[in-house]
Write an enzyme that holds these catalytic residues in place. Structure first.
Site, PDB file in Angstrom:
ATOM      1  N   ARG A 171      37.064  15.536  -9.424  1.00 29.33           N
ATOM      2  CA  ARG A 171      36.006  16.176  -8.642  1.00 29.33           C
ATOM      3  C   ARG A 171      34.941  16.751  -9.570  1.00 29.33           C
ATOM      4  O   ARG A 171      33.742  16.690  -9.272  1.00 29.33           O
ATOM      5  CB  ARG A 171      36.602  17.257  -7.750  1.00 29.33           C
ATOM      6  CG  ARG A 171      37.489  16.694  -6.646  1.00 29.33           C
ATOM      7  CD  ARG A 171      38.348  17.773  -6.009  1.00 29.33           C
ATOM      8  NE  ARG A 171      37.538  18.838  -5.429  1.00 29.33           N
ATOM      9  CZ  ARG A 171      38.043  19.996  -5.008  1.00 29.33           C
ATOM     10  NH1 ARG A 171      39.335  20.239  -5.122  1.00 29.33           N
ATOM     11  NH2 ARG A 171      37.261  20.918  -4.474  1.00 29.33           N
ATOM     12  N   LYS A 224      34.226  26.635  -3.792  1.00 29.49           N
ATOM     13  CA  LYS A 224      33.817  27.713  -2.893  1.00 29.49           C
ATOM     14  C   LYS A 224      34.281  29.094  -3.347  1.00 29.49           C
ATOM     15  O   LYS A 224      34.433  29.998  -2.547  1.00 29.49           O
ATOM     16  CB  LYS A 224      34.309  27.438  -1.469  1.00 29.49           C
ATOM     17  CG  LYS A 224      35.800  27.172  -1.342  1.00 29.49           C
ATOM     18  CD  LYS A 224      36.145  26.761   0.084  1.00 29.49           C
ATOM     19  CE  LYS A 224      37.621  26.404   0.237  1.00 29.49           C
ATOM     20  NZ  LYS A 224      37.967  25.958   1.600  1.00 29.49           N
ATOM     21  N   GLY A 225      34.525  29.239  -4.639  1.00 35.85           N
ATOM     22  CA  GLY A 225      34.873  30.550  -5.165  1.00 35.85           C
ATOM     23  C   GLY A 225      36.305  30.967  -4.961  1.00 35.85           C
ATOM     24  O   GLY A 225      36.617  32.151  -5.081  1.00 35.85           O
ATOM     25  N   VAL A 226      37.190  30.023  -4.674  1.00 33.86           N
ATOM     26  CA  VAL A 226      38.602  30.354  -4.441  1.00 33.86           C
ATOM     27  C   VAL A 226      39.448  30.073  -5.685  1.00 33.86           C
ATOM     28  O   VAL A 226      39.983  30.986  -6.314  1.00 33.86           O
ATOM     29  CB  VAL A 226      39.161  29.600  -3.219  1.00 33.86           C
ATOM     30  CG1 VAL A 226      40.668  29.799  -3.103  1.00 33.86           C
ATOM     31  CG2 VAL A 226      38.478  30.099  -1.951  1.00 33.86           C
ATOM     32  N   THR A 227      39.565  28.812  -6.074  1.00 33.70           N
ATOM     33  CA  THR A 227      40.424  28.520  -7.234  1.00 33.70           C
ATOM     34  C   THR A 227      39.799  29.004  -8.541  1.00 33.70           C
ATOM     35  O   THR A 227      40.495  29.136  -9.544  1.00 33.70           O
ATOM     36  CB  THR A 227      40.763  27.022  -7.327  1.00 33.70           C
ATOM     37  OG1 THR A 227      39.563  26.257  -7.516  1.00 33.70           O
ATOM     38  CG2 THR A 227      41.487  26.556  -6.071  1.00 33.70           C
ATOM     39  N   SER A 265      29.596  28.939  -5.792  1.00 36.20           N
ATOM     40  CA  SER A 265      30.159  27.816  -6.541  1.00 36.20           C
ATOM     41  C   SER A 265      29.466  26.490  -6.243  1.00 36.20           C
ATOM     42  O   SER A 265      28.290  26.451  -5.901  1.00 36.20           O
ATOM     43  CB  SER A 265      31.669  27.752  -6.327  1.00 36.20           C
ATOM     44  OG  SER A 265      32.321  28.740  -7.106  1.00 36.20           O
TER      45      SER A 265
END
EC number: 2.8.1.1
Length: 297
Positions: free
Chosen positions: A187, A250-253, A275
């Protein structure tokens, strides 16, 4: 320079099980199930209602975010966060332990850990190994929902731990921060699609390095040792003595990078909340890098 004393970022399943057994859950210790899964896969709330750590409350990622934003999973306001966690019985003196039920062992829990920290709360930990290992080790579960007494939580946004689109754009020129992307390599490179995405190509922000968040976890779903984590940063030539911004989709991982660095004594990693999702939709095309066949990001 005085070295900052850091609160423990990880607690073991054994420690939490002993705390539950000793009746320590209450205003001073709250447990949150922060599970989230892509639509059409698993139902996080239903699974929570079926079984969870005794005394745990469900932290709904869909509720505790800026639902007016066009971007994914953006932080709520100070007031919104304070109201939400206060209704979960969390005050400013509460030790919060977060877990999720992902098969990896941990996925969304570090995001909630970072959310508490970005809103000024330091006594927060991730359950090492998550619900996966809680079950594996035979610790008790319940289907009884938690109904804690509401508490007063005062949130104060720590802007040093949060980066905006404008700040990341400026950093492309100033290079004051190292930028590290936590998504899977395909990705990041643009050779594999973004899952469940419409109108979002894969690729990365120009100048960013890649450290897939899964690599911080062992096959058993536990956080790797500090020595192993340090070697990972060194292999990518990430200098932990210098400022660092973590990003993902999206700012999670990205919060896994912040957690990993924190375990090495670096508590100041900032997260780019919007992100790649925001960057793809706002940034100049020349700042988006992709190896996709059509050459676009």
């Amino acid at each position: 320079m005085v070295r900052q004393v850091l609160y423990r970022a990880l607690v073991s399943t054994r420690w939490l099980a002993e705390s539950v057994r000793a009746g320590k859950l209450g205003p001073g210790l709250r447990v949150l199930d922060a599970s989230w899964y892509p639509p059409g896969t698993r139902d996080a709330r239903r699974e929570y209602l079926e079984r969870h750590v005794p005394g745990a409350s469900f932290f709904d990622m869909e509720e505790c975010r800026d639902r007016a934003s066009p971007y994914e999973m953006m932080l709520p306001s100070e007031a919104g966060f304070a109201d939400y966690v206060g209704r979960l019985g969390i005050g400013n003196d509460t030790h919060v332990v977060v877990y999720d039920g992902d098969d990896l062992g941990s996925f969304y829990a570090p995001r909630v850990w970072w959310m508490f920290r970005v809103f000024g709360h330091r006594t927060v930990s991730v359950l090492n190994g998550g619900f996966r290992n809680w079950l594996k080790e035979g610790h008790p579960v319940t289907s009884e929902p938690s109904r804690p007494e509401p508490a007063v939580f005062k949130a104060t946004l720590d802007r040093s731990l949060l980066k905006t689109y404008e700040q990341v754009l400026e950093n492309l020129e100033s290079k004051r921060f190292q930028l590290v992307d936590s998504r899977a390599q395909g990705r990041y490179l643009g050779t594999e699609p973004e899952p469940d995405a419409v109108g979002l190509d894969s690729g990365h922000i120009r100048g960013s390095l890649n450290m897939p968040f899964m690599d911080f976890l062992t096959e058993d779903g536990l956080e790797k040792s500090p020595e192993m984590i340090r070697a990972m940063f060194e292999a990518k030539k990430v200098d932990l003595a210098k400022p660092l911004i973590a990003t993902c989709r999206k700012g999670v991982t990205a919060c896994h990078i912040a957690l990993a660095a924190y375990l090495l004594g670096k508590p100041d990693v900032a997260v780019y909340d919007g992100s790649w999702f925001e960057w793809f939709h706002r940034a100049p095309p020349e700042t988006r890098v992709s190896q996709s066949k059509d050459g676009k990001a």
